[in-house]
Design an enzyme around this catalytic site. Structure first.
Site, PDB file in Angstrom:
ATOM      1  N   ASN A 178       2.192  -0.506   5.363  1.00 29.29           N
ATOM      2  CA  ASN A 178       2.537  -0.796   4.119  1.00 29.29           C
ATOM      3  C   ASN A 178       3.276  -2.128   3.792  1.00 29.29           C
ATOM      4  O   ASN A 178       4.441  -1.996   4.774  1.00 29.29           O
ATOM      5  CB  ASN A 178       3.283   0.347   3.288  1.00 29.29           C
ATOM      6  N   CYS A 238       0.894  -1.279   0.075  1.00 23.81           N
ATOM      7  CA  CYS A 238       0.046   0.091   0.108  1.00 23.81           C
ATOM      8  C   CYS A 238       0.760   1.216   0.366  1.00 23.81           C
ATOM      9  O   CYS A 238       2.156   1.113  -0.116  1.00 23.81           O
ATOM     10  CB  CYS A 238      -0.814   0.087   1.488  1.00 23.81           C
TER      11      CYS A 238
END
Length: 662
Positions: A75, A2
């Site tokens: 992430n 992400c």
């Protein structure tokens, strides 16, 4: 996988609610599957999602704990998340999703700042703790996932990419001259610096804590040297081969978890070939593999990749890269956010674009050279150490012979011969620097040349080597240099701290996430890295061959041609292209009026470099460094208005992230 972003306002300042969505727009390519925002007092957290595990809405971020006092954005991928989840559930934690990211949220409730120590994977995350009024940021041990930040009097901001921070209109874009010099030397800017004085990288294996209005505190949570020192070395060669095989196979297997299609990059080198072999042995379907070659047939590795693809009957895909790819350079520069001169970022970008058409996750062979001793510089350090052991008169004769090697193709031998008696850091930089200090000084204007008369990059690497137990003196004055294991493992550790995260992994992260592709590197698993660091020098280098025991551990899985071939990089054939089809483009770009007026380089010196390259000398990588730097100036310094306008347009057209949660 992400993009994350966030801002923490100082007391008396309103949280910048409009800024974080704009930062997410700048990183939308990293997370095309949706986004979210969370505001709580002085903090705003943002997230863009590329769905890999738990594709449901329950896996969306930001995530909050049961009472909403803790929020997190993550992430990356946590490969031991099921094990951690079971332990947390036994302790009473309730999960709302099957996402690996939610594990970090609940683990923080138990462990606080020690959270990253328990994670196995690649990650960059931020956790907001309302009760402590504290923001915690952390990055994985070897830097697979990026995290950059900037601190000012009124707020603290962070993001996955530099371009996201540049969306903040209050953030200055002042050039850091020392970072510029490091870039020219290395083709990248080493952490914690960036090309901008006001933006920093969080180094791998570090965490950052900051409270509203406070100064950020950065410290390591992972002590690589201590971890390695605490581990027993394999007692025999047979034990070592078994350990290499089992550790690597398990690391590959752990990275096969995904709820989406998965494949592998296949270069034709030993490392990616071993990854593909391990994948194929654990897959009931043909592994999808992807390779890139160059129209310059002398630089292509495609025939070797095909050998592996044929042996394991993979679903193989190939692409040829042409020298007419210059139109891609502005986009590459914008995504990196700072100058990045490793030419292999171009074929890697094409490779990721092709791969993403077929799969969403791809495994790579990155870090194999750093862990198992695959670079030519390790071989040469071994040779230099052997020369140092000779009687001094004989050593001088050998060094002089190397310095006198004729021919342009063996210029690297002459360079190494010149560096034999240099201090260790200077000798290392002679191996890795693409633009040596004396050549940079010839280009700089008088003011800059005087400023960098003492090579700051060499001083920085000398300090790093000293911290790793290395000596700074020339021949005969480095006590650690008498131990081959110490010499080779020290250089491997240095590359793990610098070249791997700031060049190799940065290149792959930017290229893959530009196309919303997740790349996973099994050799970056900390169990693999720590095991490799305990191997003796003989396991890595023998008879001037690198990665000896690594190859032997997997010899039954690879075609002999793969095991026996010499190492070849993934770089563009700049020597040929910049003397041929791209020479006019380089000359026009570097000698343009705007380039001359920057006041960094003497135009006549730049022109002389271009002429010498055209006449047959190899200055391809140096010219490429200068090209990327000039394009960066045009795109992100001169072109700030265009950059902002592009963000405005994308912000108005984009699907907005979910509404702010109070």
């Amino acid at each position: 996988m992400c993009a994350i972003a966030g801002a923490l306002a100082a007391p008396g300042n309103a949280p910048p609610r409009a800024l974080v969505p704009r930062m997410l727009v700048a990183q939308a390519h990293r997370g095309p599957d949706g986004g979210g925002l969370h505001a709580d007092g002085p903090v705003v957290l943002g997230h863009r999602r590329l769905s890999i595990i738990d594709l449901s809405e329950a896996g969306r971020q930001p995530m909050m704990n049961e009472d909403g006092s803790i929020a997190a954005v993550v992430n990356g991928e946590i490969y031991n998340h099921l094990e951690l989840r079971r332990d947390l559930e036994r302790k009473g934690h309730r999960f709302r999703s099957h996402s690996d990211s939610e594990v970090i949220l609940h683990l923080y409730e138990e462990e606080g700042a020690r959270t990253p120590e328990h994670l196995r994977g690649m990650f960059a995350f931020a956790v907001w703790d309302r009760r402590r009024a504290r923001l915690l940021l952390a990055r994985d041990r070897f830097g697979e996932k990026p995290l950059v930040y900037a601190a000012s009097a009124d707020r603290f901001v962070f993001a996955s990419e530099i371009a996201a921070l540049l969306a903040d209109p209050r953030l200055g874009r002042t050039l850091d001259p020392a970072a510029l010099d490091s870039y020219l030397a290395l083709q990248y800017v080493p952490a914690p610096d960036t090309i901008f004085t006001d933006i920093k990288k969080l180094p791998p294996g570090h965490l950052l804590e900051v409270s509203a209005g406070g100064a950020p505190s950065v410290r390591p949570y992972y002590d690589f040297r201590a971890r390695v020192a605490a581990l027993p070395a394999p007692a025999t060669r047979a034990e070592a081969l078994h350990l290499i095989r089992s550790t690597v196979e398990e690391a590959v297997e752990s990275r096969l978890m995904a709820d989406v299609p998965l494949g592998a990059f296949l270069s034709g080198g030993v490392d990616s070939s071993i990854v593909v072999a391990c994948m194929a042995r654990r897959s009931s379907r043909p592994v999808q593999t992807f390779s890139v070659g160059f129209t310059d047939s002398g630089a292509t590795e495609l025939p070797y990749a095909r050998l592996v693809a044929e042996r394991y009957r993979t679903d193989h895909h190939e692409l040829m890269v042409e020298p007419e790819m210059v139109s891609l350079l502005p986009s590459v520069v914008r995504h990196h956010g700072e100058p990045f001169g490793d030419t292999s970022c171009i074929p890697t970008r094409y490779l990721c674009q092709m791969t993403r058409r077929n799969v969403i996750v791809a495994l790579s062979g990155d870090a194999g050279d750093e862990v198992f001793g695959g670079y030519r510089r390790y071989v040469w350090t071994h040779v230099a150490d052997a020369i140092h052991r000779l009687p001094r008169p004989l050593g001088r004769v050998v060094a002089a012979a190397l310095r006198a090697v004729p021919g342009a193709r063996l210029h690297w031998l002459r360079r190494y011969g010149m560096a034999i008696d240099a201090p260790e850091a200077e000798r290392y930089l002679e191996f890795v620097a693409h633009f040596p200090g004396d050549e940079r000084l010839k280009l700089y204007t008088p003011d800059l040349a005087e400023r960098f008369r003492v090579d700051q990059t060499a001083l920085r690497f000398a300090a790093r080597l000293a911290a790793l137990g290395g000596g700074a003196g020339p021949r005969g004055e480095d006590p650690a240099g008498t131990d081959q294991d110490a010499v080779i493992n020290r250089l491997c550790a240095l590359d793990l701290e610098t070249y791997l995260p700031d060049d190799i992994l940065t290149k792959v992260d930017i290229a893959s996430m530009t196309h919303s592709l997740e790349a996973r590197a099994p050799f970056c698993d900390h169990h693999v890295v720590e095991m490799g660091a305990r191997l003796p020098a003989a396991a890595k280098l023998h008879h001037l061959e690198g990665k000896v025991w690594f190859k032997q551990a997997f010899a039954d899985l690879l075609p002999p041609a793969i095991l026996e071939r010499g190492k070849r990089g993934f770089a563009l054939p700049t020597r040929h292209w910049l003397a041929g089809k791209l020479h006019g483009f380089a000359r026009e770009t570097l000698l343009a009026t705007h380039a001359r007026e920057r006041g960094l380089f003497r135009p006549q010196a730049v022109e002389a470099l271009l002429d010498r390259h055209k006449a047959g000398e190899d200055h391809g990588e140096r010219i490429w460094n200068l090209l990327i730097l000039e394009i960066w100036f045009r795109e992100l310094m001169d072109g700030r208005a265009a950059f902002d306008a592009s963000l405005d347009a994308r912000e108005s057209e984009a699907v907005k992230p979910v509404a702010l949660a109070a």
